[in-house]
Design an enzyme around this catalytic site. Sequence first.
Site, PDB file in Angstrom:
ATOM      1  N   HIS A 118       0.857  -1.184   0.000  1.00  0.00           N
ATOM      2  CA  HIS A 118       0.000   0.000   0.000  1.00  0.00           C
ATOM      3  C   HIS A 118       0.898   1.240   0.000  1.00  0.00           C
ATOM      4  O   HIS A 118       2.030   1.199   0.492  1.00  0.00           O
ATOM      5  CB  HIS A 118      -0.874  -0.035   1.252  1.00  0.00           C
ATOM      6  CG  HIS A 118      -1.937   0.998   1.318  1.00  0.00           C
ATOM      7  ND1 HIS A 118      -1.677   2.311   1.645  1.00  0.00           N
ATOM      8  CD2 HIS A 118      -3.291   0.927   1.123  1.00  0.00           C
ATOM      9  CE1 HIS A 118      -2.815   2.996   1.654  1.00  0.00           C
ATOM     10  NE2 HIS A 118      -3.804   2.176   1.337  1.00  0.00           N
ATOM     11  N   ASP A 195       3.035  -4.652   7.829  1.00  0.00           N
ATOM     12  CA  ASP A 195       1.818  -3.867   7.680  1.00  0.00           C
ATOM     13  C   ASP A 195       0.645  -4.825   7.841  1.00  0.00           C
ATOM     14  O   ASP A 195       0.331  -5.607   6.942  1.00  0.00           O
ATOM     15  CB  ASP A 195       1.799  -3.208   6.294  1.00  0.00           C
ATOM     16  CG  ASP A 195       0.490  -2.477   6.004  1.00  0.00           C
ATOM     17  OD1 ASP A 195      -0.412  -2.502   6.857  1.00  0.00           O
ATOM     18  OD2 ASP A 195       0.375  -1.890   4.902  1.00  0.00           O
ATOM     19  N   GLN A 198      -4.694  -5.048   6.903  1.00  0.00           N
ATOM     20  CA  GLN A 198      -5.734  -5.924   6.369  1.00  0.00           C
ATOM     21  C   GLN A 198      -5.815  -7.254   7.117  1.00  0.00           C
ATOM     22  O   GLN A 198      -6.812  -7.967   6.998  1.00  0.00           O
ATOM     23  CB  GLN A 198      -5.489  -6.191   4.880  1.00  0.00           C
ATOM     24  CG  GLN A 198      -5.560  -4.960   3.999  1.00  0.00           C
ATOM     25  CD  GLN A 198      -6.920  -4.282   4.050  1.00  0.00           C
ATOM     26  OE1 GLN A 198      -7.941  -4.908   4.315  1.00  0.00           O
ATOM     27  NE2 GLN A 198      -6.939  -2.990   3.793  1.00  0.00           N
ATOM     28  N   LYS A 221     -10.463  -0.441  10.366  1.00  0.00           N
ATOM     29  CA  LYS A 221     -10.683  -1.590   9.493  1.00  0.00           C
ATOM     30  C   LYS A 221     -11.162  -2.822  10.270  1.00  0.00           C
ATOM     31  O   LYS A 221     -11.497  -3.843   9.670  1.00  0.00           O
ATOM     32  CB  LYS A 221      -9.401  -1.930   8.726  1.00  0.00           C
ATOM     33  CG  LYS A 221      -8.934  -0.844   7.764  1.00  0.00           C
ATOM     34  CD  LYS A 221      -7.656  -1.254   7.050  1.00  0.00           C
ATOM     35  CE  LYS A 221      -7.078  -0.103   6.231  1.00  0.00           C
ATOM     36  NZ  LYS A 221      -7.912   0.232   5.064  1.00  0.00           N
ATOM     37  N   CYS A 372      -4.508   2.468  -3.875  1.00  0.00           N
ATOM     38  CA  CYS A 372      -3.247   2.908  -3.245  1.00  0.00           C
ATOM     39  C   CYS A 372      -2.138   1.874  -3.412  1.00  0.00           C
ATOM     40  O   CYS A 372      -1.251   1.763  -2.562  1.00  0.00           O
ATOM     41  CB  CYS A 372      -3.445   3.214  -1.768  1.00  0.00           C
ATOM     42  SG  CYS A 372      -4.564   4.591  -1.447  1.00  0.00           S
TER      43      CYS A 372
END
Length: 419
Positions: A118, A195, A198, A221, A372
């Site tokens: 991202h 990261d 998600q 999220k 993104c």
Amino acid sequence: MSTPTVSDLTALRADFPTIRPDEVFLDSVASSLTPRSVVDAMTSYYLNDRANIHRGTYDLSMRASEKFDAAVASVAGFIGALPQEIVLTSNTTHSINLVAHTLDFQPGDEIVLTSLEHTSNMAPWVRMAQEKDLQLRWYNAGRTGHVDADELIKLIGPRTKLVTCTAVSNVLGTMPPIAAIGRACRERGVLFLVDAAQAAPHLPLDVVELNCDFLAFSGHKMLGPTGIGVLYIRMDLATSLMPGMIGGGTLDTSACDCPSLEECSLDYCSYSELPDKWQAGTPPIAEAYGLHAAIEYLRGVGFDRIAAHDRALMDRLVDGLRSVKGIDIYGPEDNADRLAIVSFNIGDLHPDEVGRILNERYHIGVRTGQHCAVNYFNEVNGHAGSPGNVRAGVYLYNTAEEVDRTVRAVDEIATTLLR
């Protein structure tokens, strides 16, 4: 009050006031919906505990401080960390930028990252490379988004300072082998940042098992509020590194030995105890209450049940889309290799047009564009300027009926508009 499970979707969906019977929400990848318990927790702060924390010696402040600390402990337990290793930020982007501005890079140092990242886990490193003459080494995951741990590890060299990788691609739902990458980094003395934006909504995370030095994710999220992110910093690094952002709360001003105004410098100051050392200014207090409630909600449902629900809906959605004439699905062929996300195009139709029709004609909310992840689309298409694709994501509150409605809508669009 107990949290309903995904086996009782009617009761569970009643917890989410944003859900409308005539609308289908398939953009949880960007931001999930929020249950009432999260809103109630934040409201409770403003109505009952509205004070700053860790500074006041009066009851209101101490009550807010106690609940804030409980929220931090809940976040720590959520990822297998210690409370002292948890820094609350405004979002994943803020967390990653804080790491970028903290690490002591030297000219010639290398950073290894993938084409799946991202922008939030790409742009800070690109900028740092430009400013400090660093080298970026890219792993190209290709159209399917597959990351081979052995091949990525070959990119790690003697000048590699950091390896960073998404735990779940926000375009494809693919899951790079971050545990294997983390082990290789630890063996080589290379820093590893994950990261997990998600991953956190769908998967149990354990920072020890992942062998990561840093891990970042966002509340919005995973059923939580906007305006709060999490940065895990491994204890020895949290202790030894100097924060890239400092200010109110990060310094123990009572231990400041500055001899005069003219001579005052950080050399005379001491940092606050962990994790306050890393949290400059007033933290997101109400949002911490909300994130705590979101974690409790997810725990109440259970990640095993969420995973089974995700899998059933994703299989139904991907298999249904594959039956549509002219559909072009991105990512892996095997449904088991993707998590709750599918992205696609319909022939030569522009993805924005498909998204507009899905919204206006069928009241189905999806995300369109490059999501993104410009490097992924540039690599896949061999050139810049790709319009991207249509992305749909499922979560614990989506239903099989919504999936079927989406497949029928895509089929009608393809049948009507494809040349």
